[in-house]
Design an enzyme around this catalytic site. Structure first.
Site, PDB file in Angstrom:
ATOM      1  NE  ARG A  95      -0.416   0.057   4.980  1.00 34.80           N
ATOM      2  CZ  ARG A  95      -1.003   0.355   6.129  1.00 34.80           C
ATOM      3  NH1 ARG A  95      -1.976   1.010   6.053  1.00 34.80           N
ATOM      4  NH2 ARG A  95      -0.385   0.130   7.346  1.00 34.80           N
ATOM      5  CG  ASP A 254       8.870  -6.631   6.545  1.00 34.09           C
ATOM      6  OD1 ASP A 254       9.244  -7.443   7.492  1.00 34.09           O
ATOM      7  OD2 ASP A 254       7.875  -5.873   6.577  1.00 34.09           O
ATOM      8  CG  ASN A 255       8.443  -3.361   9.580  1.00 30.52           C
ATOM      9  OD1 ASN A 255       7.998  -3.136   8.377  1.00 30.52           O
ATOM     10  ND2 ASN A 255       7.498  -3.873  10.105  1.00 30.52           N
TER      11      ASN A 255
END
Ligand code: AMP
Ligand code: MG
Length: 487
Positions: A95, A254-255
């Site tokens: 998103r 991924d963070n």
């Protein structure tokens, strides 16, 4: 000042060009009725953007991705992620979009990025949108982190889209315009490695070196130097989180950035009462990302980065593993020394103060805090008054002041520097009850509480009259705090 024409917002497409295999060209969903909720004027100035233009209809369309400057190539970035330890090979921007890179007034390349801009090919079951509350939450917390001196992605603006999004209830939708020194993640390297394309992996590493650690290019082993630089940046970052009581909440690979900036403010929160086992995220059932586990989880993520880089380190795997392990070993040493130096500063002791004296004092004061359930931020800030001779503010936060008195007498004898303490122990942080209050009001259309909270937390060290409620602990009836991600 004249409004900049859209064509003068120069966005490069460097990531899209150099790493096309990891970039899907895509467009933001049209926002039916975009309305600017908050604009970060100092950050706009850093980027050389005219705030007047960004407040204009065209500027607002730029901020939601509906006006794409000529030459820009908006892309959804591909990445992998270990989510709570489980591998999701194809995660990517579900998103979000990278609109491109902008050169700031210091000549640094910064990503111009959107969050909540609609479904992309990585959206899986998600709707691609974001609600006003969580986007404002990222804005407030990331800007507070920046003001605290902690490396972080920044927030340029939040724009309400005019489109309701479906969550537990219908909520107003929003897009966050995020600025970062890059969006390269540990998961980006996992993705490149998993393709089996060594050339792609090397290009990604070269891109990371050029953007973040140019010195590594001159090292004898540039890719090992890159890994060592990321380890050092993360060790320093984690120490800063721990010292200020920040709980990220979803430290998936991924963070975690390669730059060492904090990224992805989902279920994050600051400690109220000091309890190392604190978990805020509603989905973190095992406490994997509890406050105290964070350094270990960072090291776990860096191990995944090392695995991804192995083929670049040495052609013989055993040699590559040995080099990676040795470099990873630096994490604990670097973290510990940054944390100890930071704790010494929180107590007003000079860096390099005899650790045999400082370290038991730190251990004891944290034990006192935990046993007394005292508010972490308030307690450390109140110690400056104690260093100036007034122990009452600190004593009043603890149920058993006599233990504090004994500790305080030993500590005061060391001559702590209250001015140093005031520069490292914030008075104002985005306290959970205040964040909730501001987001609820903003969701209902009243931005006043958010603006006042932002004013307090973006000058966190400077006590100002009239801001008492921003320095005070949560009211007793606030209860156990829970946060949610993916919203
Ligand atoms: P996060 O836990 O926020 O880092 O997100 C993990 C993954 O889920 C990323 O790939 C996001 O792009 C994706 N994601 C989160 N929320 C949504 C949403 N509402 N629609 C599409 N993808 C989403
Ligand atoms: Mg994420």
């Amino acid at each position: 000042m004249t409004a900049a024409a859209p064509s003068t917002v120069a966005l490069d497409g460097r990531f899209a060009r150099e790493l096309a295999e990891m970039a899907i060209p895509w467009r933001a969903e049209e926002a039916p009725d975009p309305r600017l909720l908050v604009l970060n004027e100092p950050l706009a100035a850093e980027l050389g953007l005219d705030p007047g233009y960004l407040r204009d209809a065209d500027g607002v369309r730029l901020l939601v991705g509906n006006l794409v400057p000529s030459g820009a190539t908006p892309v959804a970035q591909a990445y992998t992620g270990h989510q709570f330890g489980w591998l999701a090979p194809r995660l990517g921007d579900g998103r979000a979009l990278l609109l491109g890179e902008i050169t700031d007034t210091d000549g640094q390349l910064r990503d111009f990025h959107l969050k909540g801009s609609g479904r992309t090919p990585f959206a899986r079951g998600g709707d691609g949108f974001a609600a006003v509350g969580p986007m404002l939450r990222e804005y407030v917390v990331s800007e507070a982190m920046h003001a605290l001196g902690i490396p972080t992605t920044r927030s340029l603006a939040v724009v309400a889209t005019g489109r309701p999004v479906v969550r537990d209830t219908m909520l107003p939708g929003a897009v966050l315009t995020r600025v970062a020194s890059s969006h390269l993640r540990v998961g980006s390297f996992q993705y490149a490695r998993a393709t089996g394309d060594l050339n792609l992996l090397r290009r990604l590493a070269d891109h990371a070196i050029a953007r973040h650690y140019p010195g590594a290019a001159d090292a004898e082993q540039p890719y090992l130097a890159l890994f060592q630089a990321v380890v050092a940046a993360q060790a320093s970052l984690l120490a800063r989180w721990m010292l200020v009581g920040f709980v990220h909440g979803v430290m998936n690979t991924d963070n975690m950035t390669v730059s060492g900036e904090t990224i992805d403010y989902g279920p994050c929160a600051f400690l109220d009462a000091f309890d190392p086992a604190t978990v805020y995220s509603s989905i973190d059932e095992t406490g994997r990302y509890s406050y105290r586990n964070q350094p270990v989880m960072a090291e776990w993520n860096l191990t995944r980065l090392a695995e991804s880089l192995l083929p670049l380190l040495h052609e013989e795997q055993a040699q590559a593993v040995a080099q990676a392990q040795e470099s990873l070993g630096a994490f604990r040493r670097q973290y510990s020394s940054a944390w100890s130096a930071g704790m010494a500063a929180k107590l007003g002791l000079p860096a390099g103060f005899d650790d045999g004296v400082a370290s038991p004092l730190v251990d004891e004061v944290l034990t006192l805090l935990q046993a007394g359930g005292a508010d972490y931020t308030s307690f450390f800030r109140s110690l400056s008054a104690a260093a100036r001779g007034n122990t009452e503010p600190a004593r009043s936060l603890l149920p058993d002041p006599s233990a504090f008195d004994a500790w305080s007498a030993r500590w005061s004898a060391l001559g702590p520097d209250a001015d140093v303490m005031d520069r490292v122990n914030p008075a104002y942080i985005p306290r959970n009850h205040l964040v909730e209050e501001a987001l609820a009001a903003a969701t209902g259309g009243d931005l006043g509480p958010l603006e006042r909270l932002l004013d307090a937390v973006t000058r966190p060290f400077e006590l100002r009259p009239g801001l008492g409620r921003y320095a005070a602990a949560a009211p007793g009836d606030f209860g156990a705090y829970r946060t949610f991600c993916g919203t």
